[in-house]
Design a protein around this motif. Sequence first.
Motif: not given
Ligand code: MG
Length: 261
Positions: A59-61, A104-108, A138-140
């Motif tokens: 799952l992603k927030m 693209i974005e940096p996450e934990i 990676i968002l799209d």
């Molecule tokens: Mg995100």
Amino acid sequence: MDEAQILKIAQTLDDARLKATPLPQFSSFIKDFSRADAYHAQEEGIKIRTSRGEKIIGLKMGLTSEGKRKQMNLDSPLYGVLTDIMEVPHAGTFNLKGSIHPKIEPEIAFYINKDLKGKITRDDVLAATEYIAPALEILDSRYEGFKYFSMEDVIADNSSSSHFIIGPKCTNFKSLNLLNLKMQMKINGLVLAEGISSDISGDPVVSVIQLAELLSFRDQFIPANTIVLAGAATLAISLEPNMLVSLEVDNLEKMSLSVEE
Ligand code: MG
Ligand code: 0L1
């Protein structure tokens, strides 16, 4: 909105993703598109994917940083679902073919190994976490322009999820101050996005708590053995061919991704 309209939205978004062809936003012509309808459409979209054999693994927030919400002109965090085919191996290559306008974005990431249901505490999250890891999402968006859409459009579009990469695992995370990890995303060696872990909803653990709460409104929960992307600490950066993306998070091992055409 009736069931047939919701299924049509899910099917249209799935086609747009598979054909890499962007769509106008549904909220530009549907006036009664509620948050509940949007999560229902997201769920139907995931059912279409699992009926083809994809497995839900996480799952992603999303929209967890204030800067990101301002950038997208949207007001609160949201969630999406991750399947096995969305995962790209750490230090692997991402091919841009098949994407519309990827960023693209940096996450934990947290690997949750016990069910987390309803109102939970920070300690509950930590006790249910097997490891944390640096991660790249990676968002799209499947919508034209990738901006100024409503929350409902984004949620129905599985919160713009496309792919994700989980970096090296860290199991001794309990000794770390998870509110104070510096995060630097570099493109071809240059720092292009920099933040601190508390830019993720004030605390990435709080983001997991918020995910459990959002799920509970739909009588769902975070099941054991789920990867949770807690959200981004910075704005997302557009992907171009021949980029080498790396992420360095304090006290965690470095991770990377090559981008090709
Ligand atoms: Mg995100
Ligand atoms: O993961 C995210 O923060 C993305 C949420 C959706 C908004 C967007 O498409 O950037």
